[in-house]
Design a protein around this motif. Structure first.
Motif, short mmCIF file in Angstrom:
data_model
loop_
_atom_site.label_atom_id
_atom_site.label_comp_id
_atom_site.label_asym_id
_atom_site.label_seq_id
_atom_site.Cartn_x
_atom_site.Cartn_y
_atom_site.Cartn_z
N GLU A 273 33.72 -43.79 87.09
CA GLU A 273 33.05 -43.12 85.98
C GLU A 273 32.33 -44.13 85.08
OE1 GLU A 273 32.55 -39.96 85.36
OE2 GLU A 273 33.59 -39.36 87.20
N SER A 274 32.86 -45.35 85.02
CA SER A 274 32.28 -46.35 84.12
C SER A 274 30.87 -46.77 84.52
CB SER A 274 33.18 -47.60 84.08
OG SER A 274 33.35 -48.14 85.38
N ILE A 275 30.48 -46.54 85.78
CA ILE A 275 29.10 -46.87 86.16
C ILE A 275 28.28 -45.61 86.47
CG2 ILE A 275 29.69 -49.16 86.99
CD1 ILE A 275 29.42 -48.10 89.83
N ARG A 276 28.81 -44.45 86.10
CA ARG A 276 28.04 -43.21 86.23
C ARG A 276 27.44 -42.83 84.89
NH1 ARG A 276 31.03 -38.68 89.68
NH2 ARG A 276 28.87 -37.94 89.74
N THR A 277 26.96 -43.82 84.16
CA THR A 277 26.43 -43.64 82.82
C THR A 277 25.00 -44.18 82.76
OG1 THR A 277 27.20 -45.80 82.05
CG2 THR A 277 28.75 -43.95 81.86
N PRO A 278 24.20 -43.70 81.81
CA PRO A 278 22.83 -44.22 81.69
C PRO A 278 22.78 -45.73 81.46
CG PRO A 278 23.06 -42.18 80.44
CD PRO A 278 24.44 -42.55 80.90
N ALA A 279 23.76 -46.28 80.76
CA ALA A 279 23.73 -47.71 80.46
C ALA A 279 24.00 -48.57 81.69
CB ALA A 279 24.76 -48.03 79.37
N ALA A 280 24.67 -48.02 82.69
CA ALA A 280 25.08 -48.82 83.86
C ALA A 280 24.26 -48.50 85.11
CB ALA A 280 26.56 -48.60 84.14
N TRP A 281 23.08 -47.91 84.93
CA TRP A 281 22.36 -47.43 86.10
C TRP A 281 21.93 -48.55 87.03
CZ3 TRP A 281 17.25 -48.47 87.46
CH2 TRP A 281 16.44 -49.06 86.48
N ARG A 282 21.62 -49.72 86.50
CA ARG A 282 21.20 -50.82 87.38
C ARG A 282 22.35 -51.32 88.24
NH1 ARG A 282 16.07 -52.71 86.53
NH2 ARG A 282 15.08 -52.21 84.53
N THR A 283 23.54 -51.35 87.69
CA THR A 283 24.71 -51.71 88.49
C THR A 283 24.91 -50.70 89.61
OG1 THR A 283 25.80 -52.78 86.61
CG2 THR A 283 27.21 -52.08 88.44
N ARG A 284 24.76 -49.42 89.30
CA ARG A 284 24.88 -48.38 90.31
C ARG A 284 23.85 -48.57 91.42
NH1 ARG A 284 26.08 -42.76 90.58
NH2 ARG A 284 25.86 -42.19 92.78
N VAL A 285 22.62 -48.89 91.06
CA VAL A 285 21.57 -49.10 92.06
C VAL A 285 21.93 -50.26 92.98
CG1 VAL A 285 19.16 -49.81 92.41
CG2 VAL A 285 19.72 -48.08 90.69
N ALA A 286 22.43 -51.35 92.39
CA ALA A 286 22.81 -52.53 93.20
C ALA A 286 23.94 -52.19 94.17
CB ALA A 286 23.21 -53.68 92.28
N LEU A 287 24.93 -51.46 93.71
CA LEU A 287 26.06 -51.11 94.58
C LEU A 287 25.65 -50.10 95.64
CD1 LEU A 287 28.93 -50.96 91.94
CD2 LEU A 287 28.29 -52.85 93.44
N ASP A 288 24.80 -49.14 95.27
CA ASP A 288 24.26 -48.22 96.28
C ASP A 288 23.53 -49.00 97.37
OD1 ASP A 288 25.22 -45.90 95.12
OD2 ASP A 288 23.32 -45.37 94.15
N TYR A 289 22.79 -50.02 96.97
CA TYR A 289 22.06 -50.84 97.94
C TYR A 289 23.04 -51.49 98.92
CZ TYR A 289 18.85 -54.40 99.76
OH TYR A 289 18.09 -55.18 100.59
N LEU A 290 24.14 -52.02 98.43
CA LEU A 290 25.13 -52.63 99.31
C LEU A 290 25.70 -51.60 100.30
CD1 LEU A 290 27.10 -54.93 96.82
CD2 LEU A 290 25.33 -55.60 98.46
N HIS A 291 25.94 -50.39 99.82
CA HIS A 291 26.48 -49.36 100.71
C HIS A 291 25.47 -48.94 101.77
CE1 HIS A 291 30.46 -48.22 99.02
NE2 HIS A 291 29.96 -48.72 97.91
N HIS A 292 24.21 -48.85 101.39
CA HIS A 292 23.19 -48.40 102.33
C HIS A 292 22.77 -49.49 103.32
CE1 HIS A 292 22.39 -44.32 101.04
NE2 HIS A 292 22.45 -44.72 99.79
N HIS A 293 22.94 -50.75 102.94
CA HIS A 293 22.43 -51.84 103.78
C HIS A 293 23.53 -52.77 104.28
CE1 HIS A 293 18.20 -50.92 102.95
NE2 HIS A 293 18.62 -50.58 101.73
N ALA A 294 24.77 -52.28 104.27
CA ALA A 294 25.89 -53.13 104.72
C ALA A 294 25.73 -53.55 106.17
CB ALA A 294 27.22 -52.39 104.52
N HIS A 295 25.00 -52.76 106.97
CA HIS A 295 24.80 -53.10 108.38
C HIS A 295 23.68 -54.11 108.57
CE1 HIS A 295 21.93 -49.96 107.35
NE2 HIS A 295 21.19 -50.33 108.38
N ASP A 296 22.96 -54.45 107.49
CA ASP A 296 21.85 -55.41 107.55
C ASP A 296 22.33 -56.79 107.13
OD1 ASP A 296 19.99 -53.44 108.29
OD2 ASP A 296 19.68 -52.87 106.19
#
Length: 329
Positions: free
Chosen positions: A217-240
């Motif tokens: 929940e701590s990164i599902r906030t407007p203030a933490a959106w860039r952290t969420r984007v970075a972690l989403d990137y790791l999840h989507h590109h872990a095979h790369d």
């Protein structure tokens, strides 16, 4: 100047109230307020393009899915701060751009559907247009997603840089047509409506690539959106072949900032976080693959674990068993 008119009605039916809303008029300021509300807040602006200005924004649906139409003779632009629903849209006339920082997506009346990012900041600029959109309530779509990932209810992370799957476009259009009939037609009934909404949700989850993961929940906030984007990137590109610096760059932050964020939210470095994602993918493959044709070494190497001794130790520490035991089960 023509006065803006708005109306909202909610019917009461078994299985959920059917809601209708419409706002229309000739005042760009009222249009901006309507669109800002529709996109969950933010700072959207509407500028008359030429001649007389007019807009209309309407939707019909229930607590699970709403079908929406936007017609605007002006230019709609600005920032969307924190869209909480899952939204897909396509242009029937005109077009526009989504700036996802650093990715830019362009839509037009000849293009495929576009996903609007949830729980992250983005900018939009839409020319005079007619657009259809579908909003999915988070809990509804996330429940449908459990049919595919077989885990607990989790936020869905779409890969917003990826285009729609061309092989699914005809199926998507069919599902949209059937859902429109079931939702908009008087007397369709709640069971027919739910069946159409479920089909629409299932097709959406095949139209775009996605991952479900346990987002704090701590990164599902407007203030933490860039952290969420970075972690989403790791999840989507872990095979790369990626490094944490690539995720930081995708989110527009410094690698050091990402390091601080993962230590604060997860108590580990971004490299360890990425390794754990890959270990989880190995674990899933080991549970799904045939032990007669797959090997631990092969699957481990596919996910970047070249040293089998260190891999086995990390795997055992995370899952409490040896990888070969998982494969045999």
């Amino acid at each position: 100047m023509e006065r803006t008119t708005s109306s909202y009605t909610a019917g009461h039916e078994p299985g959920g109230a059917l809601r209708r809303f419409e706002s229309a008029g000739a005042d760009p300021r009222e249009a901006a307020t309507t669109y800002s509300d529709a996109y969950g807040g933010g700072s959207l602006r509407v500028r008359a393009a030429s001649g007389d200005f007019a807009y209309r924004y309407a939707y019909i649906g229930d607590e699970r899915v709403t079908l929406r139409t936007s017609e605007c003779s002006g230019v709609l632009s600005g920032d969307v701060l924190h869209l909480q629903e899952y939204v897909v849209g396509w242009f029937r006339r005109g077009g526009g751009t989504l700036d996802l920082r650093p990715v830019t997506r362009r839509g037009s009346d000849t293009s495929d559907p576009l996903l609007l990012p949830a729980e992250r900041r983005f900018s939009l600029e839409f020319e005079p247009h007619r657009q259809n959109l579908i909003h999915f309530a988070p809990e509804f779509l996330e429940k449908v997603a459990t049919e595919q990932h077989a885990g607990p209810l989790q936020p869905i992370s779409f890969d917003y840089a990826a285009p729609a799957d061309p092989s699914m476009l005809d199926r998507w259009r069919t599902a949209v047509g059937e859902a429109t009939q079931a939702i908009a037609r008087v007397g369709a009934g709640p069971l027919v409506r739910l069946a159409a909404e479920l089909d629409l949700a299932r097709v959406l989850l095949r139209l775009f690539p996605w991952r479900a993961w346990d987002v704090p929940e701590s990164i599902r906030t407007p203030a933490a959106w860039r952290t969420r984007v970075a972690l989403d990137y790791l999840h989507h590109h872990a095979h790369d072949p990626i490094a944490p610096a690539d995720a930081a760059e995708a989110a527009g932050i410094h690698t050091r900032t990402l390091q601080q964020a993962t230590r604060r939210h997860f108590g580990m470095s971004p490299s360890t976080y990425l390794r754990n994602i890959r270990l989880d993918r190995v674990h899933r493959e080991l549970t799904e693959r045939d032990p007669g044709s797959a090997t631990v070494a092969e699957i481990g190497r596919d996910w970047g674990f070249g040293n089998l001794g260190r891999f086995a130790a990390s795997y055992s520490a995370r899952f409490g068993e040896r990888p070969k035991d998982t494969l045999r089960r």
